[in-house]
Design a protein around this motif. Structure first.
Motif, PDB file in Angstrom:
ATOM      1  N   SER A  79      21.103  62.838 -50.622  1.00  0.00           N
ATOM      2  CA  SER A  79      20.132  63.324 -49.635  1.00  0.00           C
ATOM      3  C   SER A  79      18.736  63.443 -50.216  1.00  0.00           C
ATOM      4  CB  SER A  79      20.586  64.679 -49.068  1.00  0.00           C
ATOM      5  OG  SER A  79      21.741  64.519 -48.273  1.00  0.00           O
ATOM      6  N   HIS A  80      18.611  63.325 -51.540  1.00  0.00           N
ATOM      7  CA  HIS A  80      17.301  63.337 -52.189  1.00  0.00           C
ATOM      8  C   HIS A  80      16.871  61.944 -52.638  1.00  0.00           C
ATOM      9  CE1 HIS A  80      16.115  67.559 -52.394  1.00  0.00           C
ATOM     10  NE2 HIS A  80      17.368  67.873 -52.636  1.00  0.00           N
ATOM     11  N   HIS A 126      29.523  59.599 -46.448  1.00  0.00           N
ATOM     12  CA  HIS A 126      29.097  58.395 -45.744  1.00  0.00           C
ATOM     13  C   HIS A 126      27.572  58.355 -45.778  1.00  0.00           C
ATOM     14  CE1 HIS A 126      28.016  55.885 -42.275  1.00  0.00           C
ATOM     15  NE2 HIS A 126      29.217  55.332 -42.385  1.00  0.00           N
ATOM     16  N   VAL A 127      27.031  57.327 -46.410  1.00  0.00           N
ATOM     17  CA  VAL A 127      25.592  57.202 -46.626  1.00  0.00           C
ATOM     18  C   VAL A 127      25.039  56.083 -45.747  1.00  0.00           C
ATOM     19  CG1 VAL A 127      23.793  56.654 -48.321  1.00  0.00           C
ATOM     20  CG2 VAL A 127      25.770  58.047 -48.992  1.00  0.00           C
ATOM     21  N   TYR A 139      30.252  73.331 -41.193  1.00  0.00           N
ATOM     22  CA  TYR A 139      29.765  74.225 -42.244  1.00  0.00           C
ATOM     23  C   TYR A 139      29.678  73.540 -43.606  1.00  0.00           C
ATOM     24  CZ  TYR A 139      34.824  74.932 -43.064  1.00  0.00           C
ATOM     25  OH  TYR A 139      36.159  74.761 -43.289  1.00  0.00           O
ATOM     26  N   HIS A 140      30.266  72.346 -43.743  1.00  0.00           N
ATOM     27  CA  HIS A 140      30.135  71.605 -44.987  1.00  0.00           C
ATOM     28  C   HIS A 140      28.886  70.728 -45.025  1.00  0.00           C
ATOM     29  CE1 HIS A 140      33.869  72.750 -46.843  1.00  0.00           C
ATOM     30  NE2 HIS A 140      34.577  72.368 -45.795  1.00  0.00           N
ATOM     31  N   GLN A 141      28.298  70.445 -43.884  1.00  0.00           N
ATOM     32  CA  GLN A 141      27.147  69.560 -43.843  1.00  0.00           C
ATOM     33  C   GLN A 141      25.899  70.288 -44.353  1.00  0.00           C
ATOM     34  OE1 GLN A 141      28.051  66.555 -43.287  1.00  0.00           O
ATOM     35  NE2 GLN A 141      30.057  67.053 -42.409  1.00  0.00           N
ATOM     36  N   ARG A 159      18.370  65.873 -43.844  1.00  0.00           N
ATOM     37  CA  ARG A 159      19.262  66.790 -43.138  1.00  0.00           C
ATOM     38  C   ARG A 159      20.105  66.048 -42.120  1.00  0.00           C
ATOM     39  NH1 ARG A 159      17.269  72.206 -43.610  1.00  0.00           N
ATOM     40  NH2 ARG A 159      19.021  72.799 -42.288  1.00  0.00           N
ATOM     41  N   ASN A 160      21.329  66.509 -41.944  1.00  0.00           N
ATOM     42  CA  ASN A 160      22.211  65.926 -40.928  1.00  0.00           C
ATOM     43  C   ASN A 160      21.968  66.590 -39.567  1.00  0.00           C
ATOM     44  OD1 ASN A 160      23.616  64.146 -42.648  1.00  0.00           O
ATOM     45  ND2 ASN A 160      24.756  65.878 -43.480  1.00  0.00           N
TER      46      ASN A 160
END
Length: 225
Positions: A62-63, A99-100, A185-187, A224-225
């Motif tokens: 995510s970075h 999953h990217v 809650y895992h995202q 962010r998702n």
């Protein structure tokens, strides 16, 4: 596996994994192994990586510049067992995975491989990563399409021959099956829980290593998702 500490979390469950933060930090940051540029057509692409607890895998990707989405989830098992409590038992066939979605004009698949093996996982650890032990924490590449498959196999061969790791490379290539997103809650767990002991001990150093080793690919903002 050891349950470690039971931390107070903003949701009403005690997480049984991804939290043994008192274990010795044995993760070794490795120098990146060079790779031949992957030939990818324009447009957003998708890739799946399994590398221990999905919090840290998601946090690093995510970075990365060019990554537009990094979703924690489960891969390898059936739909009816794609739930955290079931996967945590270690007998569903699922691995915690991420999953990217990425733009190859900014970051190619081979560059994601270099980041994955340099700062996210220890590829010599079988059926686990760091303090998280069991087949649900195995390290695996799940290529999507022949181009990724070719790049993934070539890169595994390269790191095996590099001599940077002491021990046999345990990371595998697994066939693509259905990916199931994990519970909400895992995202974005790392960015939402920066002081969580597991995140601070295991995953913050990985993001710091990304910034240090791959300054051209690092972005300060968190996707962010």
């Amino acid at each position: 596996m050891a349950r470690g500490f039971l931390f107070a979390l903003p949701f009403a469950i005690a997480l049984a994994a991804c939290q043994n933060a008192d274990a010795a930090n044995t993760h070794t940051i490795a120098a990146p192994v060079a790779s031949a540029p992957a030939q990818e057509t324009p447009g957003l692409k998708q890739a799946v990586f399994a590398g221990g607890c999905f919090w840290g895998v998601e946090a690093v990707f995510s970075h990365v510049k060019g990554v537009t989405s990094a979703v924690s989830g489960y891969h390898g098992g059936a739909a009816n067992t794609a739930h955290y409590d079931d996967v945590g038992q270690g007998n569903t066939g699922h691995a915690e995975a991420v999953h990217v979605t990425y733009d190859p004009a900014q970051v190619r698949y081979d560059e994601l491989l270099r980041i994955f093996f340099s700062v996210i996982i220890d590829p010599t650890q079988a059926n686990g990563q760091g303090p998280d032990i069991g087949p649900q924490y195995r390290s695996a590449l799940i290529p999507i399409g022949p181009e990724q498959d070719k790049a993934a196999r070539a890169y595994l061969a390269q790191i095996a021959a590099s001599g940077l790791w002491h021990g046999r490379i345990a990371s595998k290539i697994e066939p693509l099956r259905q990916f199931y997103p994990a519970e909400k809650y895992h995202q974005d767990f790392a960015v939402l829980n920066p002081t969580h002991p597991y995140i601070a001990y295991w995953d913050v150093p990985k993001v710091a290593a990304l910034k240090q080793m791959f300054p051209g690919e690092y972005k300060a903002d968190f996707t962010r998702n």
